[in-house]
Design a protein around this motif. Structure first.
Motif, PDB file in Angstrom:
ATOM      1  N   PHE A  36       0.814  -1.215   0.000  1.00  0.00           N
ATOM      2  CA  PHE A  36       0.000   0.000   0.000  1.00  0.00           C
ATOM      3  C   PHE A  36       0.843   1.260   0.000  1.00  0.00           C
ATOM      4  O   PHE A  36       0.365   2.329  -0.311  1.00  0.00           O
ATOM      5  N   LEU A  40       0.477   0.376  -4.589  1.00  0.00           N
ATOM      6  CA  LEU A  40      -0.801   0.996  -4.926  1.00  0.00           C
ATOM      7  C   LEU A  40      -0.666   2.156  -5.909  1.00  0.00           C
ATOM      8  O   LEU A  40      -1.419   2.211  -6.885  1.00  0.00           O
ATOM      9  N   MET A  43      -0.300   0.727  -9.241  1.00  0.00           N
ATOM     10  CA  MET A  43      -1.560   0.190  -9.752  1.00  0.00           C
ATOM     11  C   MET A  43      -2.472   1.304 -10.240  1.00  0.00           C
ATOM     12  O   MET A  43      -3.078   1.217 -11.310  1.00  0.00           O
ATOM     13  N   LEU A  44      -2.551   2.357  -9.450  1.00  0.00           N
ATOM     14  CA  LEU A  44      -3.414   3.469  -9.847  1.00  0.00           C
ATOM     15  C   LEU A  44      -2.904   4.100 -11.132  1.00  0.00           C
ATOM     16  O   LEU A  44      -3.677   4.513 -11.996  1.00  0.00           O
ATOM     17  N   TYR A  47      -3.828   1.932 -13.962  1.00  0.00           N
ATOM     18  CA  TYR A  47      -5.259   2.099 -14.218  1.00  0.00           C
ATOM     19  C   TYR A  47      -5.511   3.367 -15.025  1.00  0.00           C
ATOM     20  O   TYR A  47      -6.308   3.384 -15.964  1.00  0.00           O
ATOM     21  N   VAL A  63      -1.259   9.958  -4.834  1.00  0.00           N
ATOM     22  CA  VAL A  63      -2.324   9.155  -4.238  1.00  0.00           C
ATOM     23  C   VAL A  63      -3.329  10.079  -3.582  1.00  0.00           C
ATOM     24  O   VAL A  63      -4.499   9.790  -3.474  1.00  0.00           O
TER      25      VAL A  63
END
Lengths: 119, 439
Positions: A36, A40, A43-44, A47, A63
């Motif tokens: 995290f 993360l 990943m974002l 995406y 983030v």
């Protein structure tokens, strides 16, 4: 596993479980934490590329939604909305008087009401 | 007094006219034949005899005739639980069902009529099935997942380690139980009390110390589900009593005043990713915890997905309520005195207290240790380490109150929730590990 347990001293077996157990619990949580922290954003980012196709560096992806909008702020807003919504009293007259305004009559306690109004 | 006499005379009248009406057939078959014969031979005398006989047999079926000191003690404990729940508001949702269950389970009865919780076929036994087979705990976890907001954890992932540090209580108690002469399986089940997580404790003890498993040396393990569950839940209720002195002992006044910077806002996308990723990661590491963690993260996904609000709502309200009622009552009722009042139970209670203390200390000290590496703004308030012993959300609340005592403007609840929920994950992983080693 039980075969091994049969021939070893339970206490030493206990120490083995103690150490491995703690290690595993920690490593699991560390992996989660690492993911995290670092995984993360990646990943974002991925995406975002998939959905928008824009080219951006990983360091540019924040983030954060809004750095000024902290958890405390949202807690305050949440609390005030909650207090507003749960304030479901009727609006009262606000007139203060010593005299009794209404008679203490109620169909529930009325005998004649029950006699006249048959269900 | 008058009423008592009336009731008594009504009962005796009923007993008296029983042979006349031929109701004797309701009792056991051998009895009824005797009654029939007597009625045939002599009328007047036998009716009175029969009445006395009836009262005697009725008395032998009452609780008064079958009671033992153990039952009385346990019923008293049940009343104390109910009292604590109502008067001091210590986890009333748990203590009142459990307290009632304790009373239910200790009403003395004649064995063999499918009354007691340990008699196969009785109603309570059917409900108890969910405890013995570990059905209820995952359902509770589903509800907890649908209730829990993991955002403070996502915002500050390093706090996750605090949830791991508190699990030292689990393993230390496990070792302590081994030294006290419990076998490995039983010790594993006892250790999990330190996880401060009722459902996990029940789940693990139903798998390890269920009175069915057979050890390598041929003996069966003891049935410790009752004592372990009661110990776990009663210490969870006592978190507000156990933790504050330890916090004051271990954390200096200056440290208690540390203000943590508010956690950042977490996007919905992150919240949705969390349950899926955490589910996959944690279960690959500890697959035995699948029923618990799987349901926990499933519940959380229901909540965060934004599309299944109805399901999440049911899981966190109706479903968890139903399961809590059944779980509370049956766990309470499983404390039938002849099975519950043993030396082992007392040892378990002692170990449980110690494990809570160790877990709290582990969390607090690890938080202090982490502070050595953190600088300036990022320093954490060591008090939140105590929330690493799951006990959601009680221990977080205790941390919050302690923080307010040293500095009335320091609100730690949000921060304490992070180690709190990671404590749940940590203790479920720990349970999985113990299960995979010993199951």
């Amino acid at each position: 596993m039980t075969q091994i347990l049969l021939y070893t001293d339970p206490i030493s077996q206990g120490y083995v479980i103690l150490i491995t157990g703690l290690l595993i619990v920690f490593s699991a949580l560390v992996i989660l934490a690492l993911f995290f922290n670092f995984g993360l954003p990646v990943m974002l980012y991925a995406y975002k590329i998939i959905t928008k196709g824009k080219d951006k560096k990983i360091s540019e992806i924040k983030v954060k939604g809004d750095s000024n909008f902290t958890g405390e702020l949202s807690a305050v807003i949440g609390a005030s909305i909650h207090m507003y919504l749960s304030e479901q009293h009727d609006i009262e007259s606000g007139i203060l008087t010593i005299k009794e305004v209404k008679k203490s009559y109620s169909p529930w306690s009325s005998k004649i009401y029950g006699v006249q109004n048959r269900l | 007094m008058k009423k008592l006499i009336i009731i008594f005379s009504a009962i005796s009248l009923l007993v008296f006219i029983r042979p006349v009406l031929g109701l004797g057939a309701n009792t056991t078959s051998s009895n009824s034949t005797v009654i029939a014969e007597q009625v045939d031979i002599t009328e007047g005398d036998s009716i009175i005899d029969e009445a006395v006989e009836g009262i005697k047999s009725f008395y032998s079926y009452t609780g008064f005739a079958n009671t033992s000191s153990g039952n009385i003690i346990m019923i008293f404990i049940g009343i104390v639980f109910i009292y604590l729940g109502i008067k001091y508001d210590y986890e009333p949702l748990l203590l009142i069902p459990i307290g009632t269950g304790v009373i239910l389970g200790n009403i003395p009865f004649v064995a063999g009529n499918q009354t007691g919780i340990y008699e196969t076929g009785s109603v309570l036994n059917y409900l108890y099935f969910g405890v013995v087979k570990g059905v209820y705990p995952p359902l509770i976890f589903l509800g907890i997942g649908a209730m829990t907001d993991f955002s403070s954890l996502i915002a500050n992932p390093k706090l996750m380690l605090l949830g791991g540090a508190a699990q030292i209580g689990v393993f230390a108690t496990f070792l302590g139980a081994l030294y006290l002469g419990f076998n490995l399986q039983e010790a594993g089940a006892i250790g999990i009390i330190g996880g401060a997580d009722g459902p996990t404790a029940i789940f693990l003890s139903s798998k390890l110390a269920n009175g069915i498993n057979i050890l390598p040396d041929g003996t069966t393990v003891k049935n410790l589900i009752g004592p372990i569950a009661i110990a776990a839940y009663s210490y969870m209720a006592l978190v507000p009593v156990i933790q504050p002195p330890l916090m004051r002992l271990l954390i200096s006044k200056k440290d208690r005043k540390i203000k943590m910077k508010p956690p950042r806002a977490v996007t919905q996308k992150e919240k949705m990713i969390f349950p899926v990723v955490a589910l996959i990661l944690t279960l690959f590491i500890s697959p035995s915890a699948l029923p618990l963690l799987g349901m926990l993260f499933f519940g959380n996904l229901l909540k965060e997905s934004g599309r299944t609000e109805r399901l999440a709502d049911t899981a966190r309200t109706k479903l968890i309520d139903i399961v809590t009622i059944l779980l509370g009552v049956t766990v309470g009722a499983s404390t039938q005195a002849d099975i519950f009042i043993t030396k082992d139970s007392m040892l378990i209670f002692g170990l449980g207290a110690i494990s809570f203390v160790i877990a709290t200390c582990g969390g607090l000290l690890f938080a202090k240790f982490m502070n050595l590496f953190l600088k300036g703004d990022n320093k954490i308030n060591p008090l939140i380490g105590a929330a690493g012993v799951s006990a959601v959300p009680d221990s977080a609340r205790v941390v919050h109150h302690e923080g307010l005592k040293s500095d009335p403007s320091n609100f730690l609840l949000m921060h304490a929730m992070a180690p709190n929920v990671s404590g749940v994950i940590g203790s479920a992983i720990a349970a999985g590990i113990i299960l995979s080693f010993l199951g």
